[in-house]
Design a protein around this motif. Structure first.
Motif, PDB file in Angstrom:
ATOM      1  N   ASN A  33       0.990  -1.065   0.323  1.00  0.00           N
ATOM      2  CA  ASN A  33      -0.081   0.043   0.091  1.00  0.00           C
ATOM      3  C   ASN A  33       0.938   1.307   0.130  1.00  0.00           C
ATOM      4  O   ASN A  33       1.678   1.418   0.912  1.00  0.00           O
ATOM      5  N   TRP A  98      -6.548  -0.980  -2.575  1.00  0.00           N
ATOM      6  CA  TRP A  98      -6.205   0.209  -1.634  1.00  0.00           C
ATOM      7  C   TRP A  98      -7.277   1.123  -1.399  1.00  0.00           C
ATOM      8  O   TRP A  98      -7.225   1.760  -0.161  1.00  0.00           O
ATOM      9  N   VAL A 168      -2.216   7.229  -1.732  1.00  0.00           N
ATOM     10  CA  VAL A 168      -2.623   6.144  -2.490  1.00  0.00           C
ATOM     11  C   VAL A 168      -3.025   6.690  -4.368  1.00  0.00           C
ATOM     12  O   VAL A 168      -2.742   6.208  -5.094  1.00  0.00           O
TER      13      VAL A 168
END
Ligand SMILES: [Fe+2]
Ligand SMILES: [Fe+2]
Length: 213
Positions: A33, A98, A168
């Protein structure tokens, strides 16, 4: 070693992809991540709700991407580009996982409308695949261009304190730009402006509804 997938294997694989896309928390990322090691700054409840609304839109965008790739996979020939398309689809699964993780961190959920958007995108992907590889790849490029614009907009709109969502989205932005470039280089048709406008209107419907639903 490779082997020809039987029809049953293929159907099981398709069904598995649908479940992993639509069942919350079922998708697992193959890469770490991008928010790992990043800490949020303080956010109010209203800011967290706003961030969740934006991340829900991004999650649904990734549901649509999965459906699009899957629909095209069913009908497109793509002899030379199938591997790259599968690589891109795998990266979209990372994005899906994510965004899902981030929604959980924000004490929120994915959209109730995902099955409907999945079905619509699957149909459009299958249709584009039937129309030929250059249309199919052009559709990928036009979609990625639009997703990239959304991501830029959302990075701007996220609360200042929401550093984990931003991390992200930054990685997703890099990946989507790469997908767009690849699809055009592989021979994707450049879509005319009116068609792109139609796609933008459709995405407006999605973003407006999914922000809350
Ligand atoms: Fe994506
Ligand atoms: Fe993408």
């Amino acid at each position: 070693m490779s082997r020809q997938l039987s029809r049953t294997d293929y159907l099981i694989h398709q069904f598995d992809t649908i479940l992993r896309t639509l069942v919350p928390h079922a998708a697992t990322a193959s890469r770490a991540n991008p928010a790992a090691g990043t800490q949020d700054k303080a956010m109010s409840d209203a800011e967290r709700r706003h961030a969740a609304g934006l991340m829900r839109i991004n999650h649904t965008g990734e549901v649509c991407a999965q459906a699009l790739y899957q629909g095209q996979g069913l009908t497109a020939k793509l002899h030379e580009t199938r591997d790259q398309m599968e690589q891109a689809a795998a990266e979209e699964i990372d994005h899906l996982a994510w965004c899902d993780e981030r929604l959980r961190e924000l004490d929120s959920r994915t959209s109730y409308l995902n099955p409907a958007f999945y079905a619509a995108s699957f149909g459009m992907g299958a249709l584009a695949g039937k129309l030929g590889d250059n249309i199919s790849l052009g559709f990928v490029a036009a979609t990625e261009e639009q997703v990239g614009r959304h991501l830029d907009d959302h990075m701007h709109k996220l609360p200042m304190g929401d550093r984990r969502s931003r991390a992200v989205l930054e990685q997703m932005r890099t990946d989507e730009a790469h997908h767009e470039r690849w699809a055009l280089e592989a021979g994707g048709a450049r879509f005319p402006a009116p068609l792109k406008l139609g796609m933008r209107l459709m995405s407006k419907v999605m973003t407006k509804s999914v922000y809350t639903l």
